[in-house]
Scaffold this motif. Structure first.
Motif, short mmCIF file in Angstrom:
data_model
loop_
_atom_site.label_atom_id
_atom_site.label_comp_id
_atom_site.label_asym_id
_atom_site.label_seq_id
_atom_site.Cartn_x
_atom_site.Cartn_y
_atom_site.Cartn_z
N ARG A 29 85.93 1.75 8.21
CA ARG A 29 85.30 0.49 7.81
C ARG A 29 84.86 0.63 6.37
O ARG A 29 84.23 1.63 6.00
CB ARG A 29 84.12 0.18 8.70
N ILE A 30 85.20 -0.35 5.56
CA ILE A 30 84.90 -0.28 4.13
C ILE A 30 84.06 -1.49 3.74
O ILE A 30 84.35 -2.62 4.12
CB ILE A 30 86.21 -0.29 3.31
N ALA A 31 83.02 -1.23 2.98
CA ALA A 31 82.20 -2.30 2.42
C ALA A 31 82.31 -2.23 0.90
O ALA A 31 82.23 -1.14 0.32
CB ALA A 31 80.75 -2.14 2.85
N ILE A 32 82.52 -3.35 0.28
CA ILE A 32 82.65 -3.41 -1.17
C ILE A 32 81.51 -4.29 -1.70
O ILE A 32 81.32 -5.41 -1.24
CB ILE A 32 84.01 -4.04 -1.59
N THR A 33 80.80 -3.78 -2.66
CA THR A 33 79.73 -4.56 -3.30
C THR A 33 80.00 -4.60 -4.79
O THR A 33 80.68 -3.73 -5.34
CB THR A 33 78.34 -3.96 -3.04
#
Length: 118
Positions: A29-33
């Motif tokens: 799972r990848i979160a990009i901010t």
């Protein structure tokens, strides 16, 4: 009796296959901010397109493939799955890729900011 054994064998093979898949599967799972208008949508779209192609056997990320080979690992398949929560919208990578790589390429529409959940 022989037919029953055949069904039992098929069921056992299916169960073994499912168990192997479950034990050897890794979910990432990848979160990009980032700041507004900094290219997050284009980055995510490119990453998804390259990972999907890698999962189909194309050498789209050679440095990743080499690193994994050094560790004795490989990617057998890649698929997109919902985040598992209704609080997050589905990222329509196919739609974004059509915008970027279509007959008349253009930047995808700006994604809207979502308020933080309570």
């Amino acid at each position: 009796m022989a037919a029953g054994l055949g069904l039992l064998g098929e069921g056992l093979a299916r169960l073994t296959s499912e168990a192997e898949r479950a034990l050897n599967e890794t979910t990432l799972r990848i979160a990009i901010t980032g700041l507004s208008r900094s290219g997050k949508t284009v980055f995510i779209t490119s990453l998804i397109a390259n990972l999907l192609a890698l999962g189909r056997g194309r050498d789209t990320l050679p440095a990743l493939r080499r690193r994994m080979a050094e560790e004795g690992r490989r990617i057998q398949a890649v698929r997109l799955e919902p985040a598992g929560t209704q609080a997050l919208d589905w990222f329509d990578a196919a739609d974004k890729l059509r915008d970027l790589a279509g007959a008349t390429p253009h930047w995808p529409p700006r994604t809207s900011d979502r308020p933080a959940p309570p």
